[in-house]
Enzyme design. Structure first.
Site, PDB file in Angstrom:
ATOM      1  N   SER A 166     -26.380  82.778 -72.758  1.00 59.79           N
ATOM      2  CA  SER A 166     -25.522  81.788 -73.132  1.00 59.79           C
ATOM      3  C   SER A 166     -23.778  82.030 -72.694  1.00 59.79           C
ATOM      4  O   SER A 166     -23.155  81.323 -72.261  1.00 59.79           O
ATOM      5  CB  SER A 166     -25.228  81.981 -74.812  1.00 59.79           C
ATOM      6  OG  SER A 166     -26.516  81.590 -75.414  1.00 59.79           O
ATOM      7  N   ARG A 196     -16.713  83.766 -77.423  1.00 59.32           N
ATOM      8  CA  ARG A 196     -17.559  84.249 -78.823  1.00 59.32           C
ATOM      9  C   ARG A 196     -17.234  82.619 -79.706  1.00 59.32           C
ATOM     10  O   ARG A 196     -18.430  82.110 -80.199  1.00 59.32           O
ATOM     11  CB  ARG A 196     -16.844  85.322 -79.469  1.00 59.32           C
ATOM     12  CG  ARG A 196     -17.589  85.407 -80.764  1.00 59.32           C
ATOM     13  CD  ARG A 196     -19.027  85.851 -80.914  1.00 59.32           C
ATOM     14  NE  ARG A 196     -19.269  87.059 -79.675  1.00 59.32           N
ATOM     15  CZ  ARG A 196     -20.492  87.647 -79.507  1.00 59.32           C
ATOM     16  NH1 ARG A 196     -21.701  86.838 -80.050  1.00 59.32           N
ATOM     17  NH2 ARG A 196     -20.761  88.490 -78.795  1.00 59.32           N
ATOM     18  N   HIS A 234     -19.411  80.239 -78.061  1.00 63.90           N
ATOM     19  CA  HIS A 234     -20.793  80.576 -78.136  1.00 63.90           C
ATOM     20  C   HIS A 234     -21.203  80.110 -79.653  1.00 63.90           C
ATOM     21  O   HIS A 234     -22.400  79.644 -79.791  1.00 63.90           O
ATOM     22  CB  HIS A 234     -21.136  82.092 -78.094  1.00 63.90           C
ATOM     23  CG  HIS A 234     -22.414  82.436 -78.141  1.00 63.90           C
ATOM     24  ND1 HIS A 234     -22.942  83.203 -79.624  1.00 63.90           N
ATOM     25  CD2 HIS A 234     -23.608  82.393 -77.693  1.00 63.90           C
ATOM     26  CE1 HIS A 234     -24.168  83.345 -79.351  1.00 63.90           C
ATOM     27  NE2 HIS A 234     -24.521  83.000 -78.045  1.00 63.90           N
TER      28      HIS A 234
END
Length: 207
Positions: free
Chosen positions: A14, A37, A40
């Site tokens: 990812s 992050r 994601h």
């Protein structure tokens, strides 16, 4: 159909995909990790263009966490999204006062939102803590008012990512003008899991 089943491999893949999709990721490694992050978590590469960091915010957050700072959130969804296990190893705890009986009572008496009333209730716990507001613009507005009134209560870091169309953008614009360490998201986007992902990125950076 073959597909990945290993959690570490899924996350690594990812992050690799995010590197290819997101434009203008920060050059600073920690800022880059925070933005990745968020992407994601949300599946939205546009966040690379929207996240704002005040000077020294990341360092302030890391320092506070290392010193066992507590985290105060506006809603329970932010609280549950943060890795409590990682935070606990550093000596910190997470608090959300939204459903505290005294907060509920005060909000009913004053007509204010419970989120802003919870910030008032948390007043004596703000100093040197990390405040993560991911849902309620009124909580962020009230927090900033409290800090203007009582600067000695200043948190170590404010993560302000309230979402929506009434007050969200305005509250974050106000935060961005303040001389406090902050991480925020421009515009209407944001949310509880965005706030949690920022805190988690800081926690992971210390592991």
């Amino acid at each position: 159909m073959k597909y990945l089943t290993n959690p570490r491999q899924i996350e690594a893949q990812s992050m690799k995909i995010i590197e290819g999709l997101a434009k203008n990721l920060p050059a600073d490694p920690l800022a880059r990790a925070v933005v990745k992050r968020i992407i994601h978590t949300t599946g939205d590469p546009q966040y690379a263009e929207l996240v704002l960091f005040s000077g020294g915010a990341l360092e302030a957050g890391q320092k506070a966490l290392r010193q066992g700072a507590n985290i105060i959130t506006d809603v329970n969804l932010v609280k549950t999204g943060i890795s409590a296990a990682r935070l606990n190893t550093l000596g910190g705890q997470i608090f959300c006062y939204l459903s505290h009986p005294e907060v509920v009572k005060r909000a009913q008496l004053t007509g204010k939102t419970r989120a802003m009333t919870a910030m008032e209730y948390a007043e004596t716990h703000l100093a040197n803590s990390i405040v993560a507001i991911g849902n309620a613009p009124t909580a962020l507005f009230r927090l900033l008012e409290i800090m203007e009134e009582k600067p000695q209560l200043r948190p170590a870091l404010i993560v302000g990512t309230p979402v929506g169309f009434v007050g969200a953008s305005e509250s974050k614009e106000l935060l961005a003008k303040m001389p406090y360490p902050f991480i925020t998201v421009q515009g209407n986007k944001g949310g509880s899991m965005v706030a949690a992902s920022i805190i988690n990125a800081l926690l992971y950076s210390l592991s």
